[in-house]
Write a protein that holds these residues in place. Structure first.
Motif, PDB file in Angstrom:
ATOM      1  N   VAL A  97       0.848  -1.194   0.000  1.00 19.78           N
ATOM      2  CA  VAL A  97       0.000   0.000   0.000  1.00 19.78           C
ATOM      3  C   VAL A  97       0.883   1.243   0.000  1.00 19.78           C
ATOM      4  N   ASP A  98       0.485   2.241  -0.793  1.00 18.01           N
ATOM      5  CA  ASP A  98       1.125   3.550  -0.736  1.00 18.01           C
ATOM      6  C   ASP A  98       0.575   4.298   0.469  1.00 18.01           C
ATOM      7  N   VAL A  99       1.424   4.494   1.468  1.00 14.96           N
ATOM      8  CA  VAL A  99       1.001   5.154   2.706  1.00 14.96           C
ATOM      9  C   VAL A  99       1.438   6.614   2.677  1.00 14.96           C
ATOM     10  N   ILE A 100       0.507   7.498   2.989  1.00 24.41           N
ATOM     11  CA  ILE A 100       0.774   8.937   2.979  1.00 24.41           C
ATOM     12  C   ILE A 100       1.442   9.353   4.291  1.00 24.41           C
ATOM     13  N   MET A 111      -8.133   0.996  14.885  1.00 24.09           N
ATOM     14  CA  MET A 111      -8.005   2.431  14.637  1.00 24.09           C
ATOM     15  C   MET A 111      -9.129   2.960  13.749  1.00 24.09           C
ATOM     16  N   TYR A 112      -9.643   2.140  12.850  1.00 29.20           N
ATOM     17  CA  TYR A 112     -10.722   2.592  11.973  1.00 29.20           C
ATOM     18  C   TYR A 112     -12.011   2.746  12.765  1.00 29.20           C
ATOM     19  N   ARG A 113     -12.451   1.681  13.423  1.00 25.08           N
ATOM     20  CA  ARG A 113     -13.757   1.683  14.093  1.00 25.08           C
ATOM     21  C   ARG A 113     -13.758   2.481  15.394  1.00 25.08           C
ATOM     22  N   GLU A 114     -12.600   2.638  16.019  1.00 25.39           N
ATOM     23  CA  GLU A 114     -12.562   3.232  17.359  1.00 25.39           C
ATOM     24  C   GLU A 114     -11.900   4.605  17.411  1.00 25.39           C
ATOM     25  N   PRO A 126      -5.553  10.739   8.671  1.00 21.85           N
ATOM     26  CA  PRO A 126      -6.703  11.439   8.093  1.00 21.85           C
ATOM     27  C   PRO A 126      -6.716  11.406   6.566  1.00 21.85           C
ATOM     28  N   ASN A 127      -5.568  11.621   5.926  1.00 20.51           N
ATOM     29  CA  ASN A 127      -5.531  11.544   4.473  1.00 20.51           C
ATOM     30  C   ASN A 127      -5.637  10.117   3.975  1.00 20.51           C
ATOM     31  N   MET A 128      -5.161   9.164   4.766  1.00 15.39           N
ATOM     32  CA  MET A 128      -5.350   7.755   4.381  1.00 15.39           C
ATOM     33  C   MET A 128      -6.826   7.385   4.428  1.00 15.39           C
ATOM     34  N   SER A 147      -6.944  -3.715   3.562  1.00 14.18           N
ATOM     35  CA  SER A 147      -5.719  -4.250   4.155  1.00 14.18           C
ATOM     36  C   SER A 147      -4.966  -3.198   4.959  1.00 14.18           C
ATOM     37  N   TYR A 148      -5.061  -1.929   4.553  1.00 14.37           N
ATOM     38  CA  TYR A 148      -4.386  -0.879   5.321  1.00 14.37           C
ATOM     39  C   TYR A 148      -4.972  -0.786   6.723  1.00 14.37           C
TER      40      TYR A 148
END
Length: 614
Positions: free
Chosen positions: A48-51, A253-256, A286-288, A297-298
């Motif tokens: 994955v390209d991570v910012i 981190m996404y859900r919480e 935030p940009n991700m 997958s990120y």
């Protein structure tokens, strides 16, 4: 062609992927030196390209003093003293090996302050504190304030939210305050709450275990951000990591953190990006979220690999805290055969440094880092504070064997839109309540027929319709009112806390069957499904874990709004949401639209006539 374009516009709007991005947050620009892309391999092998966003270099004490003199805000973790490797007596009887250099597996150099008991007869166990808050922030402060703790409770040797060397070194432990990669003077870029943290923590622990001052027994302790990293490091299974104390730690981190219920909430994380002393770049979640709006997958790589965590674990959860879901997820899902949970009403800082809790933690570390047979195993697997009203608890450290409690009876409180009430009995007559999501709320009151304890997971089933839009953002609170109609909050750090909460973006109503149970629905976040005009949808809303008692005659109130309504609770002041509402929200109840709140009712352990044991 036009229909396809409209569908694309709808998808981009729901994901937040418009040209403005999230209001107030700089959007990734590939032509700007403020950003860069880094190819990283995720858990499943996906690249994955991570910012990454350019960090804010740390400030010297002189720079901080000048900022204060100008009346400017001083970021919490921005102090960065110059490198000065040496050993000195940091406090009577405590040595500090300052700015010890550790080289990680990829050649990156990081720095740590190692605190040691001066007169130890030999090597000692080590407690590691790891997070990007900076290892000597107290030096940059006029007064070292730990919120909720009396002045001077915590020494200036302590890293934020971590073990205080002024306590632990005097009990025969070493303490390592680490600046992870990218933080302060440590080399590299900050990759937060993911695989890199885990690998780097592994390398540090195995380095420390081989030093002549360490006896090879390493533990980890911390709350909030420090605790969140512990999950990731423990999952790497460093051989010398003997136990962990994870006190209040978000897991997913996404859900919480970034996308509660599918509603983007990037502001707390964004604030952290500017507060950290970082000479390089820092991962820009935030940009991700803009680039990766769905669970993929990120974001999967930002969930601890619970199944890999097998060390003895002492976990805490604060009922009033944003970390409560992750704390219980960890307790339930790690594979350790030796794990303990303590759930409480207090905020993380006063809880962590309370003398009773420090002594409790010392018994845990003495058992698993010093092999002292002190009877720790008698500690109940679960200890619960059951909240009541204001600063009063109904039960304190009540011993239990598991969570959720085996004796839980799941009961449904059926809603009636016509009367604004709720009942154990279903309502036969259909009715609806229609409200403006921007200015109004819908509420339903249930009057407790007897003392009623709710401990565990609640679920809100609603039948919803949106008139004039294709999505509803729902913010739910479960509150307590007296028989006289007076609002009854919980007091935490002398502030008002409302109660249990749950949020949902209805276009993300699909559940993840592999994660969901009847008592705990979990959204999949794999796609958006816009609502169709005139169609009524059932949605199951996850309510985060809670424990509170309602006495006979008190009201349990379910409040539903289309926006986040701030209170004076401190966490409310640092979170924010990017909502997608329009038209009118409609909640249907009764008949075939039997909306309800499912509660985890906890019966007494023993009852004999009027005598009750809870």
């Amino acid at each position: 062609m036009q229909a396809a374009a409209n569908a694309k516009d709808s998808e981009e709007r729901k994901c937040g992927m418009d040209k403005k991005g999230f209001p107030g947050i700089p959007v990734y620009d590939e032509s700007s030196a403020q950003f860069k892309l880094v190819k990283e391999t995720m858990n499943d092998g996906t690249v994955v390209d991570v910012i990454y966003r350019k960090g804010v270099p740390g400030k010297t004490r002189e720079e901080l003093d000048a900022m204060r003199a100008r009346g400017e805000r001083v970021p919490d973790f921005c102090y960065c003293p110059p490198l000065n490797p040496h050993t000195y007596e940091a406090a009577p009887g405590i040595l500090c090996k300052q700015d010890e250099c550790i080289t990680l597996r990829d050649g990156v150099k990081i720095y740590a302050d190692i605190y040691l008991p001066k007169d130890a007869p030999g090597p000692v166990p080590l407690i590691v504190s790891w997070w990007f808050s900076g290892k000597r922030q107290a030096e940059g402060a006029d007064e070292w304030i730990v919120h909720g703790c009396p002045p001077d409770t915590v020494s200036k040797l302590a890293k934020f939210e971590s073990a205080d060397p002024a306590y632990w070194c005097r009990h025969g432990y070493a303490v390592a305050n680490v600046d992870p990669r990218g933080v302060g003077n440590s080399e590299g870029d900050i990759s937060s709450f993911g695989l890199q943290d885990g690998r780097d923590g592994y390398d540090f622990i195995e380095w420390a275990a081989k030093q002549d001052w360490c006896d090879g027994n390493v533990g980890m302790f911390g709350n909030s951000g420090v605790a969140m990293v512990i999950w990731r490091i423990a999952a790497e299974q460093p051989p010398h990591l003997k136990c962990i104390a994870v006190w209040e730690g978000t897991g997913d981190m996404y859900r919480e953190s970034l996308c509660y219920g599918g509603i983007p909430s990037p502001y707390f994380n964004n604030m952290s990006l500017g507060d950290v002393a970082c000479k390089g770049y820092i991962e820009d979640m935030p940009n991700m979220l803009l680039r990766h709006p769905y669970m993929d997958s990120y974001w999967e790589s930002k969930i601890p690999r619970w199944e890999n965590i097998t060390q003895p674990a002492y976990i805490t959860a604060g009922w009033c805290h944003m970390h409560v879901r992750g704390s219980f997820e960890g307790f339930r899902k790690i594979r350790s055969q030796k794990k303990w949970m303590r759930a409480h009403r207090e905020m993380e800082w006063p809880d962590a440094y309370n003398p009773e809790n420090l002594e409790d933690l010392k018994r845990f570390f003495d058992r698993y880092l010093k092999d002292i047979r002190n009877g720790w195993e008698f500690t109940p697997p679960v200890r619960l504070d059951v909240m009541d009203a204001y600063g009063f608890d109904f039960a304190i450290r009540r011993p239990e064997k598991e969570f959720p409690l085996a004796r839980t009876e799941y009961r449904k409180l059926y809603l009636d839109a016509a009367s604004g009430t709720a009942s154990f009995e279903p309502f036969k007559t259909p009715s609806e309540i229609c409200y403006d999501p921007d200015t109004e709320i819908a509420s339903f009151d249930f009057v407790a027929p007897e003392d009623m304890e709710i401990t565990g997971y609640m679920k809100l089933r609603l039948y919803v319709e949106c008139r004039g839009h294709d999505n509803m953002d729902l913010f739910v609170w479960i509150k307590k009112y007296g028989a006289d109609g007076k609002y009854i909050p919980v007091h935490c750090m002398e502030m008002e806390f409302r109660g249990a909460w749950g949020y949902m973006r209805t276009s993300r109503r699909e559940l993840a069957p592999e994660l969901s149970t009847d008592f705990n629905p979990v959204q999949a976040h794999r796609k958006d499904e816009p609502m169709e005009p005139g169609k009524i949808y059932p949605v199951d809303i996850e309510i985060w874990p809670h424990s509170r008692v309602w006495h006979k005659g008190e009201h349990l109130r379910i409040e539903i709004a289309g926006r986040f309504i701030k209170s004076d609770w401190m966490i409310d002041q640092i979170v924010g949401f990017v909502t997608d509402n329009g038209g009118r929200h409609v909640i249907h109840t009764g008949g075939k639209y039997a909306s309800y709140l499912q509660i985890p009712y906890i019966p007494p352990k023993y009852r004999s006539g009027d005598y009750v044991v809870r």
